[in-house]
Design an enzyme around this catalytic site. Structure first.
Site, mmCIF file in Angstrom:
data_model
loop_
_atom_site.group_PDB
_atom_site.id
_atom_site.type_symbol
_atom_site.label_atom_id
_atom_site.label_comp_id
_atom_site.label_asym_id
_atom_site.label_seq_id
_atom_site.Cartn_x
_atom_site.Cartn_y
_atom_site.Cartn_z
ATOM 1 N N ASP A 1 13.459 20.039 -4.297
ATOM 2 C CA ASP A 1 14.179 20.635 -5.429
ATOM 3 C C ASP A 1 15.286 19.697 -5.909
ATOM 4 O O ASP A 1 16.345 20.129 -6.355
ATOM 5 C CB ASP A 1 14.758 22.004 -5.073
ATOM 6 C CG ASP A 1 15.141 22.804 -6.327
ATOM 7 O OD1 ASP A 1 14.658 22.449 -7.417
ATOM 8 O OD2 ASP A 1 15.926 23.752 -6.208
ATOM 9 N N HIS B 1 12.300 18.043 -9.778
ATOM 10 C CA HIS B 1 12.610 18.005 -11.217
ATOM 11 C C HIS B 1 12.828 16.547 -11.610
ATOM 12 O O HIS B 1 13.781 15.914 -11.143
ATOM 13 C CB HIS B 1 13.891 18.799 -11.509
ATOM 14 C CG HIS B 1 13.786 20.234 -11.120
ATOM 15 N ND1 HIS B 1 13.434 21.226 -12.014
ATOM 16 C CD2 HIS B 1 13.957 20.854 -9.922
ATOM 17 C CE1 HIS B 1 13.401 22.395 -11.378
ATOM 18 N NE2 HIS B 1 13.712 22.194 -10.107
ATOM 19 N N LYS C 1 4.538 27.918 -12.584
ATOM 20 C CA LYS C 1 5.862 28.263 -12.049
ATOM 21 C C LYS C 1 6.390 29.527 -12.699
ATOM 22 O O LYS C 1 6.450 29.638 -13.925
ATOM 23 C CB LYS C 1 6.833 27.102 -12.316
ATOM 24 C CG LYS C 1 8.253 27.324 -11.807
ATOM 25 C CD LYS C 1 8.345 27.271 -10.292
ATOM 26 C CE LYS C 1 9.712 27.682 -9.777
ATOM 27 N NZ LYS C 1 10.683 26.609 -9.752
ATOM 28 N N HIS D 1 11.997 26.923 -2.431
ATOM 29 C CA HIS D 1 13.364 26.699 -1.943
ATOM 30 C C HIS D 1 13.986 27.948 -1.301
ATOM 31 O O HIS D 1 15.003 28.453 -1.768
ATOM 32 C CB HIS D 1 14.271 26.136 -3.038
ATOM 33 C CG HIS D 1 14.108 26.743 -4.411
ATOM 34 N ND1 HIS D 1 14.164 28.089 -4.630
ATOM 35 C CD2 HIS D 1 13.895 26.165 -5.609
ATOM 36 C CE1 HIS D 1 13.989 28.309 -5.916
ATOM 37 N NE2 HIS D 1 13.822 27.167 -6.533
ATOM 38 N N HIS E 1 10.218 31.091 -8.266
ATOM 39 C CA HIS E 1 11.671 31.079 -8.051
ATOM 40 C C HIS E 1 12.023 32.525 -7.703
ATOM 41 O O HIS E 1 12.041 33.390 -8.575
ATOM 42 C CB HIS E 1 12.422 30.607 -9.298
ATOM 43 C CG HIS E 1 13.900 30.535 -9.077
ATOM 44 N ND1 HIS E 1 14.589 29.338 -8.994
ATOM 45 C CD2 HIS E 1 14.827 31.513 -8.868
ATOM 46 C CE1 HIS E 1 15.871 29.587 -8.756
ATOM 47 N NE2 HIS E 1 16.036 30.897 -8.674
ATOM 48 N N HIS F 1 8.111 19.980 -4.648
ATOM 49 C CA HIS F 1 8.964 20.643 -5.664
ATOM 50 C C HIS F 1 10.046 19.664 -6.123
ATOM 51 O O HIS F 1 11.010 19.427 -5.405
ATOM 52 C CB HIS F 1 9.623 21.890 -5.055
ATOM 53 C CG HIS F 1 10.483 22.653 -6.016
ATOM 54 N ND1 HIS F 1 10.406 24.025 -6.139
ATOM 55 C CD2 HIS F 1 11.439 22.270 -6.887
ATOM 56 C CE1 HIS F 1 11.278 24.432 -7.047
ATOM 57 N NE2 HIS F 1 11.926 23.380 -7.518
HETATM 58 O O1 DOR Z 1 19.707 24.531 -8.669
HETATM 59 C C1 DOR Z 1 18.684 24.525 -9.339
HETATM 60 N N1 DOR Z 1 18.487 23.600 -10.303
HETATM 61 N N2 DOR Z 1 17.781 25.472 -9.130
HETATM 62 C C2 DOR Z 1 16.711 25.608 -9.925
HETATM 63 O O2 DOR Z 1 15.935 26.506 -9.698
HETATM 64 C C3 DOR Z 1 16.526 24.735 -11.113
HETATM 65 C C4 DOR Z 1 17.218 23.465 -10.921
HETATM 66 C C5 DOR Z 1 17.338 22.659 -12.207
HETATM 67 O O3 DOR Z 1 16.358 22.550 -12.942
HETATM 68 O O4 DOR Z 1 18.410 22.088 -12.438
HETATM 69 ZN ZN ZN Z 2 13.593 23.648 -8.678
#
Ligand code: DOR
Ligand code: ZN
Length: 351
Positions: free
Chosen positions: A247, A15, A99, A174, A136, A13
């Site tokens: 995450d 980004h 997702k 998460h 989520h 997971h």
């Molecule tokens: O804290 C977070 N940031 N939780 C998420 O689910 C998304 C993520 C983000 O994309 O910044």
């Molecule tokens: Zn995330």
């Protein structure tokens, strides 16, 4: 000084963002992770096989030449996602999960799902094609306290979903609460969960006592100590339902330290496995790190385990207080503070 050699890990997971940010995030994630599940919450989101193919190409173009890194793509579900889109994704060979963001639950989730039951035909199709559902798990009802949103999501949505689709493989992403740990433990092997390094290392006191720390603000928000302890116990237990998902979610410093509010997301990719090693070592759990970081996620996704290894040593180094992030700066987790483990070699990297 302790050392630890483990099978090369994956991140289930992460980004990576896009455009000017992609060079920095791809550089960091490919240091020793062989593969990663790439979150689709771009603006606009990754909605189709074509979007995912193009995004994957952009990621691959940023991987340093001497490294090998395989981005495992995901689609972002909306109220409009069709069964046809799912079928196309399942046949793509590059998309491994979809997702589910409840609309408004977190960063870039505005285009997410308003009526989860409305997506049941989509889940049916995913179940049929063995495409995983990454969730989520927080309700968005304004009347529900933010610290209870995960717990209520389990009762309102996850339990019915699991009953309705017993063969759908679901990743509860998460997780942050003892209720989530209990739910996963009581479920069949079709339910897995990712746990972040920051939820293992910190609780809400760390974020709120003295002064509010923007680097520790994420969603689902850090909970009280008792929940942190439940996560540590689950992660170090050797239960294959729990595996690594950082995450890691970068935001420019201007979005984290802003008079109008602080964007949710912690950047940990500069020191991800090192921070997990610290959390496991602090809790006599180093023996369980390899399963959690390098085996159970691959097994859950039906992919082969990696064959290379990485070696970690217990030694102190100080995180940079700022990192370059596109045209901006980013303040990583532990900025200006010590991390207690370091990766010293990676057998899969050609020099
Ligand atoms: O804290 C977070 N940031 N939780 C998420 O689910 C998304 C993520 C983000 O994309 O910044
Ligand atoms: Zn995330």
């Amino acid at each position: 000084m302790r050392t630890l050699t483990i099978r090369q890990p994956d991140d289930w997971h992460v980004h990576l963002r896009d455009d000017a940010y992609l060079a920095a995030t791809t550089q960091d994630v490919s240091r020793y992770f062989a593969r990663a599940i790439i979150m689709p919450n771009l603006v606009p989101p990754v909605l189709t096989r074509l979007d995912a193919t193009r995004y994957r190409d952009r990621i691959l173009s940023q991987v340093p030449e001497h490294r090998s890194f395989n981005p495992l793509m995901t689609l972002y579900l909306t109220d409009q996602t069709s069964a046809e889109t799912i079928k196309d994704a399942a046949n793509s060979g590059i998309i491994h999960a979809c997702k589910l963001y409840p609309a408004g639950a977190t960063t870039h989730s505005d285009a997410g799902v308003n009526a989860i039951e409305g997506l049941y035909p989509v889940f049916e199709e995913m179940q049929k094609h063995d495409l995983r559902l990454a969730v989520h798990g927080e309700v968005t009802d304004a009347s529900v306290d933010i610290f209870d949103r995960e717990k209520i999501f389990i009762e309102q949505y996850l339990e019915p979903l699991v009953q309705q689709f017993p063969d759908l493989k679901i990743i509860f992403e998460h997780i942050t609460t003892t209720e989530a740990v209990d739910f996963v433990k009581a479920s069949t092997h079709n339910i897995g969960a990712t746990i972040t390094a920051h939820h293992l290392l910190y609780n809400r006191n760390d974020m709120l006592v003295g002064s509010i720390k923007p680097t520790l603000y994420c969603l689902p928000v850090l909970k009280r100590d008792r929940h942190q302890q439940a996560l540590i116990k689950a992660a170090t237990s050797g239960d294959p339902s729990f595996f690594l998902g950082t995450d890691s979610a970068p935001h420019p410093v201007s979005a984290k330290e802003n008079a109008c509010g602080c964007a949710a997301g912690c950047y940990t990719m500069h020191a991800a496995i090192e921070l997990y090693a610290e959390a496991f070592a602090n809790n006599n759990g180093l023996h369980a790190l390899e399963g959690f970081a390098s085996c159970y996620g691959a097994d859950f996704y039906g992919l082969p385990r990696n064959t290379g290894t990485i070696k970690l040593i217990e030694t102190e180094w100080v995180c940079p207080s700022k990192m370059r992030f596109g045209e901006s700066d980013l303040v990583p987790l532990r900025a200006g503070e010590a991390v207690h483990w370091q990766v010293v070699n990676n057998s899969s990297e050609s020099s």
